[in-house]
Design an enzyme around this catalytic site. Sequence first.
Site, PDB file in Angstrom:
ATOM      1  N   MET A 304      28.812 -17.120  40.512  1.00 21.51           N
ATOM      2  CA  MET A 304      27.812 -17.356  39.071  1.00 21.51           C
ATOM      3  C   MET A 304      27.554 -16.103  38.492  1.00 21.51           C
ATOM      4  O   MET A 304      26.981 -15.277  39.392  1.00 21.51           O
ATOM      5  CB  MET A 304      26.749 -18.130  39.611  1.00 21.51           C
ATOM      6  CG  MET A 304      25.670 -18.553  38.523  1.00 21.51           C
ATOM      7  SD  MET A 304      26.344 -19.220  36.735  1.00 21.51           S
ATOM      8  CE  MET A 304      25.012 -18.701  35.714  1.00 21.51           C
ATOM      9  N   GLU A 305      27.504 -15.976  37.291  1.00 23.86           N
ATOM     10  CA  GLU A 305      27.216 -14.832  36.578  1.00 23.86           C
ATOM     11  C   GLU A 305      25.782 -14.167  36.229  1.00 23.86           C
ATOM     12  O   GLU A 305      25.766 -13.611  35.229  1.00 23.86           O
ATOM     13  CB  GLU A 305      28.136 -14.463  35.221  1.00 23.86           C
ATOM     14  CG  GLU A 305      27.466 -15.604  33.945  1.00 23.86           C
ATOM     15  CD  GLU A 305      28.217 -17.188  33.988  1.00 23.86           C
ATOM     16  OE1 GLU A 305      28.577 -17.496  35.139  1.00 23.86           O
ATOM     17  OE2 GLU A 305      27.978 -17.728  33.121  1.00 23.86           O
ATOM     18  N   HIS A 338      35.965 -11.873  36.278  1.00 22.77           N
ATOM     19  CA  HIS A 338      35.445 -13.072  35.305  1.00 22.77           C
ATOM     20  C   HIS A 338      33.917 -13.053  35.507  1.00 22.77           C
ATOM     21  O   HIS A 338      33.452 -13.267  34.291  1.00 22.77           O
ATOM     22  CB  HIS A 338      35.784 -14.433  36.054  1.00 22.77           C
ATOM     23  CG  HIS A 338      35.339 -15.642  35.570  1.00 22.77           C
ATOM     24  ND1 HIS A 338      36.281 -16.342  34.759  1.00 22.77           N
ATOM     25  CD2 HIS A 338      34.187 -16.186  35.491  1.00 22.77           C
ATOM     26  CE1 HIS A 338      35.549 -17.281  34.229  1.00 22.77           C
ATOM     27  NE2 HIS A 338      34.094 -17.274  34.740  1.00 22.77           N
ATOM     28  N   GLU A 339      33.354 -13.009  36.448  1.00 22.29           N
ATOM     29  CA  GLU A 339      31.654 -12.595  36.346  1.00 22.29           C
ATOM     30  C   GLU A 339      31.238 -11.606  35.502  1.00 22.29           C
ATOM     31  O   GLU A 339      30.260 -11.764  34.995  1.00 22.29           O
ATOM     32  CB  GLU A 339      31.322 -12.870  37.765  1.00 22.29           C
ATOM     33  CG  GLU A 339      31.685 -14.136  38.745  1.00 22.29           C
ATOM     34  CD  GLU A 339      31.435 -15.554  38.065  1.00 22.29           C
ATOM     35  OE1 GLU A 339      30.668 -15.704  36.975  1.00 22.29           O
ATOM     36  OE2 GLU A 339      32.097 -16.553  37.995  1.00 22.29           O
ATOM     37  N   HIS A 342      31.401 -12.254  31.792  1.00 21.86           N
ATOM     38  CA  HIS A 342      30.202 -12.943  31.329  1.00 21.86           C
ATOM     39  C   HIS A 342      29.101 -11.892  31.202  1.00 21.86           C
ATOM     40  O   HIS A 342      28.195 -12.530  30.642  1.00 21.86           O
ATOM     41  CB  HIS A 342      29.888 -13.962  32.548  1.00 21.86           C
ATOM     42  CG  HIS A 342      30.657 -15.263  32.397  1.00 21.86           C
ATOM     43  ND1 HIS A 342      30.984 -16.073  31.339  1.00 21.86           N
ATOM     44  CD2 HIS A 342      31.156 -15.992  33.368  1.00 21.86           C
ATOM     45  CE1 HIS A 342      31.454 -16.969  31.580  1.00 21.86           C
ATOM     46  NE2 HIS A 342      31.772 -16.980  32.961  1.00 21.86           N
TER      47      HIS A 342
HETATM   48 ZN    ZN Z   1      32.716 -18.377  34.349  1.00 19.94          ZN
END
Ligand code: ZN
Length: 886
Positions: A304-305, A338-339, A342
């Site tokens: 989770m970012e 990915h995170e 974000h």
């Molecule tokens: Zn994401």
Amino acid sequence: MQRTLISLAVMLALTSTLSASAQAAAAKPAASASTQITTQLPRNAVPSHYAVSLVPDAAQRSFSASVTIALDVVQASDSLTLHAADLSFRSAAISAGPGQTVLAADNISIDAKKQTVTLHFPRTLAKGGYQLKLDYDGKISTQASGLFSLDYENGGAKKRALYTQFENSDARAMIPSWDEPAYKATFTLEATIPAGQMAVSNMPVSSTSTLADGRQLVRFATSPKMSTYLLFFAMGEFDRASKVVDGTELGIITQKGMVSQGQFALDSSVAVLKEYNDYFGVKYPLPKLDNIGAPGSSQSFSAMENWGAIFTFENAILLDPRIATQDDQQTSFLVAAHEMAHQWFGDLVTMAWWDDLWLNEGFASWMESRTTHRLHPEWQWPLRAVDTREQAMGQDALATTHPVVQKIDTVEQASQAFDSITYQKGEAVIRMLEDYVGEQAWRSGVRNYMAKHKYGNTVSDDLWRAVEQAAHKPVTAIAHDFTLQPGVPMIRVAAASCSKGQTRVSLTQEEFSKDQPDKKPLRWRVPVIAQTVGGAPVRTLVSNGKASVTLPGCGAVLVNAGQTGYYRTLYAPQAFASLASQFRQLPTIDQLGLLGDSRALGMAGQMPASSALDLASNAAVDAAPQVWNSIAGVLLNLHGLYEGKPDQQAALDRYGRQRLAPVLAHIGWQAGAGESTAVANLRESLVVALGAMGDDSVTAEARRRFAAVGHDARALPPELRRPILGVLAENADATTWEQLHKAAQDEPTPMIKAELYGLLGMAKDAQLARRALELALADEGGVTTSAAIVGHVSGNHPDMAYDYSIAHYAEFEKKVDASARSRYFARLGGRSSDPAMIDKLRAYAGKYLAPQAQGDTNMAIAAIQYRIKVRTTRLPDIDAWLAKHQ
Ligand SMILES: [Zn+2]
């Protein structure tokens, strides 16, 4: 957020069975930024700052807290309504500022269903600025939502650490708040924590003091303006390592003694931060960025970012030298990429409401792929683009799909939006559009968008506007076609004719549907790239359903060359035959694209079901490892479709072994020096696939190596450990299963322990599978492992796993975090091929789910119906093909 990562074996088996929710909607323009943003709260007040003081009691799994919220009343009112979930209030009072009269609420009413608290005041609050102070108590969850605890063993001692998970709507379980993405505010957090523990939040610690009883009061610096779902807090016995890059302190935080396993993730973050500071044109704005690794798992996410404080489960970030594979390295890198994407796309600029969740997730997924390729070209990441597209199309070609931009009203609907359409279709559409406008123009558009909207909220059209201005190309119209209407375009390629060294071919746009063959096709403007094999590519835009294109050269025609297009390609029979005969000459990416299309079109009845097997027959033993990986996936998927039809399954398995065993012999069991990740991954897939298809030499080798572990350190190298244990677990007798069980019980490291418990659920033997379910019910492997064990059981025994978890619904509901529940049970049942499961799923949804939360159930039902149809109508074609090819 990164969705929960699933194991390779499950992934291989599921690729073509994923599917989705919601009604098909006609294309209509997206809401413009000026439209009032959706909210579930009255619009009479707007918060600007939260000062939170938190005192957790980890042992009792409860906390007490107070918050002072600076807010503007924008409409005179005698009440304020904000979000709160499972909180009990001691007091609520408001004043117009320091030294002003304090007005206590004379009524505090809680609406548990709406997750709100309404404060009634004895006088009307005039428009203007106020300070609202609330004192309250709350609970600490055992699953990953709100403020939650994770229990684990470290150095033989039992430990408990606390973390938070607020996306999509669980900040309200820790802080009464305007808990919606558009209500951005600044936050100052302080927490009272036990001596010897570390506290972590989005911002660095600004001060620490020791209280009279020895506890520490930790204060964090004030955050920038951000959405509530991005706030983070953790406390526990942690270690931290850090590095400074471009003025930002990058950190990795783990349970004690494990920080060295995060070194790869830390090094990756250093490279990624430099890349993003450049790409986005706006420098990362916080002073630090930590990545907090935590033991355990969730059924809804891996990472989770949170802004400045990314949370990642250990199995997606740490590399334990005893078990880590090249694939784990890729995962660790990808999740960080990915995170971190974000931190800009999502955190700095945030979707106004969950309708546009894909702006966060589709973009972060695309950026993760792009960055992985730039920084690790040796991983050949662009070849994964076809997998991404297949995952999206599997869901998008069923009537239960939904547009990328979708109408969200409730918290449950927002939770369900974290699906293959939002992530994978979002990524695939961005890839297509970037290719259409060009890399430079796309990046300028993104930079302008970042600069213009930083610290603000947006809708999809804000991005299209920025890209269109930078590209001077009409990208918005195409983007609307692909994001505002659901479904998969299909380009039909007519037989081509060649004269004077040029090939002329006509293209027709239809729609690919798995369960509505007679549906009137929607219209898309489709950017198409076509070429003759070995010839120069030509671009065209298929609009109004038709186009014809002239290609240099003669020979087989390849459409969607490079595979950047989000559509299926259906060739006229001779055109396909001539392409299939040149399969070996095609670039690897196009071999993968052709395999994906022919499998899906064959299963849907648009081509002979055996078309993908024709291609498999044409692949050379030394074809690219990704191609064999894909063929193994095709075969394993067919193997699954033949479940319950032993004679026909045996014929398929014979063919599968005949194709795959020589490939395993070619690459060998032992990794070569400097071998590529793709080969290592292929070995894993081949062992899994051959093990499932009853290859005796593979199962014997797996047993031999497992038996040799005690005296031969090389018997179970990390690269082979998971597939070998997987084959053993799947084919286990009671003795082997008990050995694995004992290994799981004795294992001290949480990440490895959870993995071993998961294996117990993989047994084909029904009695052993049943015992795994009993272990899950008793939480023997830990409260966050149980749901995963049942998930593994559903691989071979979907009906048993579903029936058991529903029979013990009250217990299993607690083993799954709230945002994953409506999806979790539906997925267990969704792997069934039994028509009776459809009624069971309907009964479950009717009993436990609000109508808005039934999207995943509908999707599971559609998947079962499609599987039944394929088994009845398409497998006979495969049977006939196999009879000819053995
Ligand atoms: Zn994401």
